[in-house]
Write an enzyme that holds these catalytic residues in place. Structure first.
Site, short mmCIF file in Angstrom:
data_model
loop_
_atom_site.label_atom_id
_atom_site.label_comp_id
_atom_site.label_asym_id
_atom_site.label_seq_id
_atom_site.Cartn_x
_atom_site.Cartn_y
_atom_site.Cartn_z
N LYS A 71 0.80 -1.24 0.00
CA LYS A 71 0.00 0.00 0.00
C LYS A 71 0.83 1.28 0.00
CE LYS A 71 -3.14 -2.60 -0.42
NZ LYS A 71 -3.37 -2.79 -1.84
N GLY A 73 2.29 2.30 -2.76
CA GLY A 73 2.27 2.83 -4.13
C GLY A 73 2.87 1.85 -5.12
N THR A 74 2.82 0.56 -4.78
CA THR A 74 3.41 -0.49 -5.61
C THR A 74 2.91 -0.43 -7.06
OG1 THR A 74 3.13 -1.84 -3.61
CG2 THR A 74 3.83 -2.98 -5.62
N THR A 75 1.60 -0.32 -7.22
CA THR A 75 1.00 -0.35 -8.56
C THR A 75 1.53 0.80 -9.40
OG1 THR A 75 -0.98 -1.05 -7.35
CG2 THR A 75 -1.25 -0.62 -9.69
N HIS A 135 7.51 -7.49 -1.82
CA HIS A 135 7.24 -6.76 -0.57
C HIS A 135 8.24 -7.18 0.51
CE1 HIS A 135 3.65 -4.78 -1.86
NE2 HIS A 135 2.86 -5.82 -1.86
N ARG A 157 5.94 5.22 1.95
CA ARG A 157 4.85 6.20 2.05
C ARG A 157 4.59 6.46 3.52
NH1 ARG A 157 -1.20 4.84 -0.45
NH2 ARG A 157 -1.91 6.99 -0.59
N ARG A 292 -7.77 3.42 -5.40
CA ARG A 292 -8.83 3.94 -4.54
C ARG A 292 -8.92 5.44 -4.72
NH1 ARG A 292 -9.66 5.65 0.85
NH2 ARG A 292 -7.40 5.87 1.02
N LYS A 293 -8.04 6.21 -4.01
CA LYS A 293 -8.07 7.66 -4.15
C LYS A 293 -6.75 8.21 -4.69
CE LYS A 293 -11.34 8.95 -0.49
NZ LYS A 293 -11.43 9.73 0.76
N GLY A 294 -5.66 7.55 -4.31
CA GLY A 294 -4.35 8.00 -4.79
C GLY A 294 -3.97 9.39 -4.28
P1 PAP Z 1 -0.09 -3.21 -3.16
O1 PAP Z 1 1.15 -2.89 -2.38
O2 PAP Z 1 -1.06 -4.04 -2.43
O3 PAP Z 1 0.21 -3.74 -4.53
P2 PAP Z 1 -0.40 -0.41 -3.73
O4 PAP Z 1 -0.42 -0.19 -5.18
O5 PAP Z 1 0.83 -0.03 -3.00
O6 PAP Z 1 -0.89 -1.88 -3.40
O7 PAP Z 1 -1.57 0.37 -3.03
C1 PAP Z 1 -2.60 1.01 -3.65
C2 PAP Z 1 -2.49 2.47 -3.29
O8 PAP Z 1 -1.79 3.14 -4.34
C3 PAP Z 1 -3.87 3.08 -3.24
O9 PAP Z 1 -3.77 4.18 -2.35
P3 PAP Z 1 -5.06 4.78 -1.60
O10 PAP Z 1 -5.75 3.63 -0.97
O11 PAP Z 1 -4.52 5.75 -0.59
O12 PAP Z 1 -5.87 5.46 -2.64
C4 PAP Z 1 -4.02 3.51 -4.69
O13 PAP Z 1 -5.05 4.46 -4.88
C5 PAP Z 1 -2.65 4.08 -4.97
N1 PAP Z 1 -2.36 4.15 -6.39
C6 PAP Z 1 -2.56 3.20 -7.34
N2 PAP Z 1 -2.18 3.65 -8.54
C7 PAP Z 1 -1.74 4.91 -8.37
C8 PAP Z 1 -1.23 5.91 -9.25
N3 PAP Z 1 -1.10 5.68 -10.54
N4 PAP Z 1 -0.88 7.10 -8.73
C9 PAP Z 1 -1.00 7.33 -7.40
N5 PAP Z 1 -1.48 6.44 -6.51
C10 PAP Z 1 -1.85 5.24 -6.99
#
Ligand code: PAP
Length: 327
Positions: A71, A73-75, A135, A157, A292-294
């Protein structure tokens, strides 16, 4: 049971089951059963995968490892690094760009997932540069990675946003997973603050990569989600330089950096059909759960003042003399 030079060797799975039985166990912040191994908490199948890739993964000097706390910002990091390294193969704005049709987690798979399916996969034919997500803490990376010239990028983060993102993620998972019984936010928060969360404590993981990034900056680049949000172009340049493929003047003038930032932006990726629908990679999780919200600072919408005080204090205790600061 095999025998080597008269010494009995247990098959890997038996050896692992024996180890598993000996480990301290707790339910984690998302209420999953976790096992404590060398200071970090793992699901049992994830730990088995980690052991398998520690043993079998053969690093190549051109490999890129993207390490993150869940969580953090992996994606986003996966999409950015894929776009940077494949910018000559796929036109950033071209229709054939893989990121338009494939979720970042499929484009850049987790080592944990690869070795979950096959304990000794043949990865030699994966096109170079091979990019893998993970991870795991630095100490758990395979020795072949540490001994090679692999490039590692670590993304962290603010733990308050990590917790809030994780909490909401947990609520997006199907309710019928037996290992995930409901949990209150207070209980979840208490466990998170004790560090009992997937691959946690996240601050201990961050500290490992932080120290390594100072000792050996050519190996580990340490990034923060908040800095990516603040100035993505600057951070994309750092990423490209770290990976040995800096942007040329010609590319800068052609606004390649801006195009990558737009391609991988939350707004763009979260609205792609592939990321809105489907759950190909993790059968229990819909792809949209990773978007979700980013935002930076969304913890304000969820945490009480006393939770904020507790977590801030906890993190301050952990990081105070490390030089690592969080926004
Ligand atoms: P993971 O470690 O389980 O793979 P990961 O991608 O780190 O998940 O977590 C998702 C978070 O990254 C979400 O944050 P939030 O819940 O605070 O919104 C997701 O919205 C955010 N995220 C995914 N893609 C992006 C992006 N392109 N830019 C910014 N934030 C992003």
């Amino acid at each position: 049971m095999n025998s080597t030079n008269g010494v009995k060797v247990l098959p890997e799975s038996n050896e692992f089951q024996k180890l598993l039985l000996s480990l301290p166990k707790e339910r984690g912040a998302m209420n999953q059963p976790l096992n404590l191994y060398k200071g970090f908490w793992y699901r049992s199948h994830a730990l088995e995968s980690v052991m398998a890739f520690q043993r079998h993964f053969q690093a190549q000097d051109s490999d890129i490892i993207l390490a993150t706390a869940p969580k953090a910002g992996t994606t986003w990091l996966k999409s950015l690094v894929f776009a940077v390294t494949h910018r000559s193969q796929y036109r950033i704005t071209g229709q054939n760009n893989l990121l338009l049709t494939t979720t970042p987690h499929e484009v850049v798979p987790f080592l944990e997932e690869i070795y979950n399916h096959n304990k000794s996969p043949d990865l030699t034919s994966t096109p170079s540069p091979r990019i893998f997500g993970t991870h795991v803490p630095y100490t758990m990376l395979p020795e072949s990675v540490k001994a090679s010239k692999c490039k590692i990028i670590y993304l962290f983060r603010n733990p308050k946003d990590i917790f809030v993102s994780m909490w909401h993620f947990g609520r997006m998972l199907p309710k019928d997973i037996p290992s995930l019984q409901p949990i209150t936010i207070e209980e979840s928060f208490e466990r998170f603050c004790k560090g009992i969360s997937l691959f946690g404590p996240c601050w201990d993981q961050a500290l490992e990569y932080w120290k390594r990034s100072i000792e050996k900056p050519e190996e580990v680049l340490f990034l923060k989600y908040e800095e990516l949000k603040e100035d993505i172009n600057k951070q994309l340049k750092r990423i490209a330089e770290h990976l040995g493929c800096p942007f040329s003047y010609k590319e800068e003038n052609a606004e390649v950096i801006e195009d990558i930032a737009k391609l991988c932006s939350f707004q763009h990726l979260s609205n792609l059909e592939v990321n809105k629908t489907g759950k190909d990679l993790f059968p229990q999780v819909e792809n949209r759960a990773f978007f979700r919200k980013g935002l930076v600072g969304d913890w304000k919408s969820t945490l009480t003042p006393s939770m904020v005080e507790t977590l801030d204090w906890m993190v301050e205790q952990k990081l105070h003399d490390s030089g690592l600061t969080l926004n």
